[in-house]
Design a protein around this motif. Structure first.
Motif, PDB file in Angstrom:
ATOM      1  N   PRO A   7     -15.264 -16.073 -12.915  1.00  0.00           N
ATOM      2  CA  PRO A   7     -16.560 -16.025 -12.239  1.00  0.00           C
ATOM      3  C   PRO A   7     -16.491 -16.556 -10.814  1.00  0.00           C
ATOM      4  CG  PRO A   7     -16.438 -17.997 -13.568  1.00  0.00           C
ATOM      5  CD  PRO A   7     -15.132 -17.261 -13.792  1.00  0.00           C
ATOM      6  N   VAL A   8     -17.530 -16.315 -10.077  1.00  0.00           N
ATOM      7  CA  VAL A   8     -17.683 -16.934  -8.767  1.00  0.00           C
ATOM      8  C   VAL A   8     -18.038 -18.409  -8.982  1.00  0.00           C
ATOM      9  CG1 VAL A   8     -18.941 -16.882  -6.580  1.00  0.00           C
ATOM     10  CG2 VAL A   8     -18.458 -14.756  -7.796  1.00  0.00           C
ATOM     11  N   ARG A   9     -17.437 -19.285  -8.197  1.00  0.00           N
ATOM     12  CA  ARG A   9     -17.699 -20.715  -8.332  1.00  0.00           C
ATOM     13  C   ARG A   9     -19.199 -21.019  -8.219  1.00  0.00           C
ATOM     14  NH1 ARG A   9     -15.438 -24.398  -3.563  1.00  0.00           N
ATOM     15  NH2 ARG A   9     -17.040 -23.154  -2.509  1.00  0.00           N
ATOM     16  N   ASN A  10     -19.715 -21.715  -9.224  1.00  0.00           N
ATOM     17  CA  ASN A  10     -21.108 -22.186  -9.222  1.00  0.00           C
ATOM     18  C   ASN A  10     -22.129 -21.078  -8.963  1.00  0.00           C
ATOM     19  OD1 ASN A  10     -20.224 -24.805  -9.705  1.00  0.00           O
ATOM     20  ND2 ASN A  10     -20.162 -25.340  -7.529  1.00  0.00           N
ATOM     21  N   ASP A  11     -21.788 -19.844  -9.369  1.00  0.00           N
ATOM     22  CA  ASP A  11     -22.698 -18.700  -9.196  1.00  0.00           C
ATOM     23  C   ASP A  11     -23.088 -18.474  -7.738  1.00  0.00           C
ATOM     24  OD1 ASP A  11     -22.835 -18.040 -11.955  1.00  0.00           O
ATOM     25  OD2 ASP A  11     -24.280 -19.654 -12.278  1.00  0.00           O
ATOM     26  N   GLU A  12     -22.158 -18.776  -6.835  1.00  0.00           N
ATOM     27  CA  GLU A  12     -22.434 -18.579  -5.412  1.00  0.00           C
ATOM     28  C   GLU A  12     -22.474 -17.089  -5.065  1.00  0.00           C
ATOM     29  OE1 GLU A  12     -19.227 -20.792  -3.713  1.00  0.00           O
ATOM     30  OE2 GLU A  12     -19.976 -22.704  -4.458  1.00  0.00           O
ATOM     31  N   VAL A  13     -22.975 -16.787  -3.891  1.00  0.00           N
ATOM     32  CA  VAL A  13     -23.067 -15.402  -3.433  1.00  0.00           C
ATOM     33  C   VAL A  13     -21.671 -14.862  -3.117  1.00  0.00           C
ATOM     34  CG1 VAL A  13     -23.950 -13.900  -1.593  1.00  0.00           C
ATOM     35  CG2 VAL A  13     -25.383 -15.741  -2.509  1.00  0.00           C
ATOM     36  N   THR A  45     -14.974 -16.216  -0.555  1.00  0.00           N
ATOM     37  CA  THR A  45     -15.614 -16.358  -1.855  1.00  0.00           C
ATOM     38  C   THR A  45     -14.617 -16.976  -2.825  1.00  0.00           C
ATOM     39  OG1 THR A  45     -16.948 -14.364  -1.449  1.00  0.00           O
ATOM     40  CG2 THR A  45     -16.864 -15.206  -3.704  1.00  0.00           C
ATOM     41  N   GLU A  96     -13.956 -21.498 -12.167  1.00  0.00           N
ATOM     42  CA  GLU A  96     -14.923 -22.518 -12.553  1.00  0.00           C
ATOM     43  C   GLU A  96     -14.700 -23.815 -11.777  1.00  0.00           C
ATOM     44  OE1 GLU A  96     -14.539 -19.808 -16.137  1.00  0.00           O
ATOM     45  OE2 GLU A  96     -13.158 -20.742 -14.715  1.00  0.00           O
ATOM     46  N   TYR A  97     -15.778 -24.410 -11.340  1.00  0.00           N
ATOM     47  CA  TYR A  97     -15.705 -25.678 -10.617  1.00  0.00           C
ATOM     48  C   TYR A  97     -15.024 -26.747 -11.467  1.00  0.00           C
ATOM     49  CZ  TYR A  97     -17.181 -29.868  -8.101  1.00  0.00           C
ATOM     50  OH  TYR A  97     -17.196 -31.070  -7.420  1.00  0.00           O
ATOM     51  N   LEU A 136     -14.133 -10.380 -11.693  1.00  0.00           N
ATOM     52  CA  LEU A 136     -15.252 -10.566 -12.620  1.00  0.00           C
ATOM     53  C   LEU A 136     -14.945  -9.938 -13.980  1.00  0.00           C
ATOM     54  CD1 LEU A 136     -18.235  -9.881 -10.201  1.00  0.00           C
ATOM     55  CD2 LEU A 136     -17.540 -12.111 -11.124  1.00  0.00           C
TER      56      LEU A 136
END
Length: 216
Positions: free
Chosen positions: A157-163, A171, A175-176, A152
């Motif tokens: 980032p985490v893909r698609n703002d996933e948990v 995880t 970016e997608y 981070l």
């Protein structure tokens, strides 16, 4: 995010370098007694000699319209791995199809065709030159929170703002729209299309946003 260079380690150095040079046919950029580097689309893959039996999971992006041609091409060279009796899989969350096989080092290698993020090829025949790069690398860890924070902080980032999962689940960081991911994996989690569990390994993942290194 792009993966520009990946370094992995193996005790099966000769067989593995021969496999990527002769069986798959990736261009050899440099070689020595201890390492060999191949050009895999936009990614340089370096295989380093080790005395330990490490293995990794990584994926290569292939054109969506050549998935079936790529599958037939691959089946002529390796035995495809199977999951629940199937030798390919459709991921609805990533609009993708994939096949898996092992190289001589025991790495779980994936060819994945992402419909929304990888361009179609203009040719009708699949060749190794259609590989656009390494699109996934598993980062297996016992320190998931620290590794997640590092990714981070690098602007990945985490893909698609996933948990973010800190146990049991994977995880995907990236970016997608790029279709390129570093997969944070808890040690002991089984890799899809394999009986092998994720293990902590030395690795270098060079991205366009910085480099992640885990030493032997």
């Amino acid at each position: 995010m792009k993966i520009t260079k990946l370094e992995i380690h193996t005790s099966h150095f000769e067989e593995t370098t021969l496999f990527y040079r002769e069986t798959l046919g990736f261009p050899l950029l440099a070689t020595s007694a201890t390492e060999a580097t191949f050009q895999c689309g936009e990614t340089a893959l370096t295989i380093k000699r080790s005395t330990s039996d490490y293995y990794y999971h990584f994926a290569f992006n292939i054109p969506p319209n050549l998935f079936l041609k790529a599958k037939e091409w691959t089946k002529k060279r390796v035995v495809l791995l199977r999951e629940r009796g199937q030798d390919d899989v459709h991921f609805t969350d990533d609009m993708a199809k994939a096949i898996y096989f092992e190289d001589p080092a025991g790495n779980i290698v994936e060819f994945i065709a992402r419909k929304e993020t990888t361009p179609n090829a203009s040719e009708e025949k699949f060749t190794i030159g259609h590989i656009s790069g390494i699109s996934e690398i598993g980062l297996s860890s016992n320190q998931l929170k620290e590794d997640a924070n590092q990714l981070l902080s690098m602007g990945i980032p985490v893909r698609n703002d996933e948990v973010i999962h800190y146990s049991s689940y994977l995880t995907f960081f990236g970016e997608y729209t790029d279709g390129v991911y570093i997969i944070l994996a808890p040690v002991g989690r089984r890799w899809l299309f394999s009986t092998k569990e994720a293990i902590a390994c030395p690795i270098l993942i060079e991205t366009d946003r910085g480099t992640i290194t885990r030493k032997e």
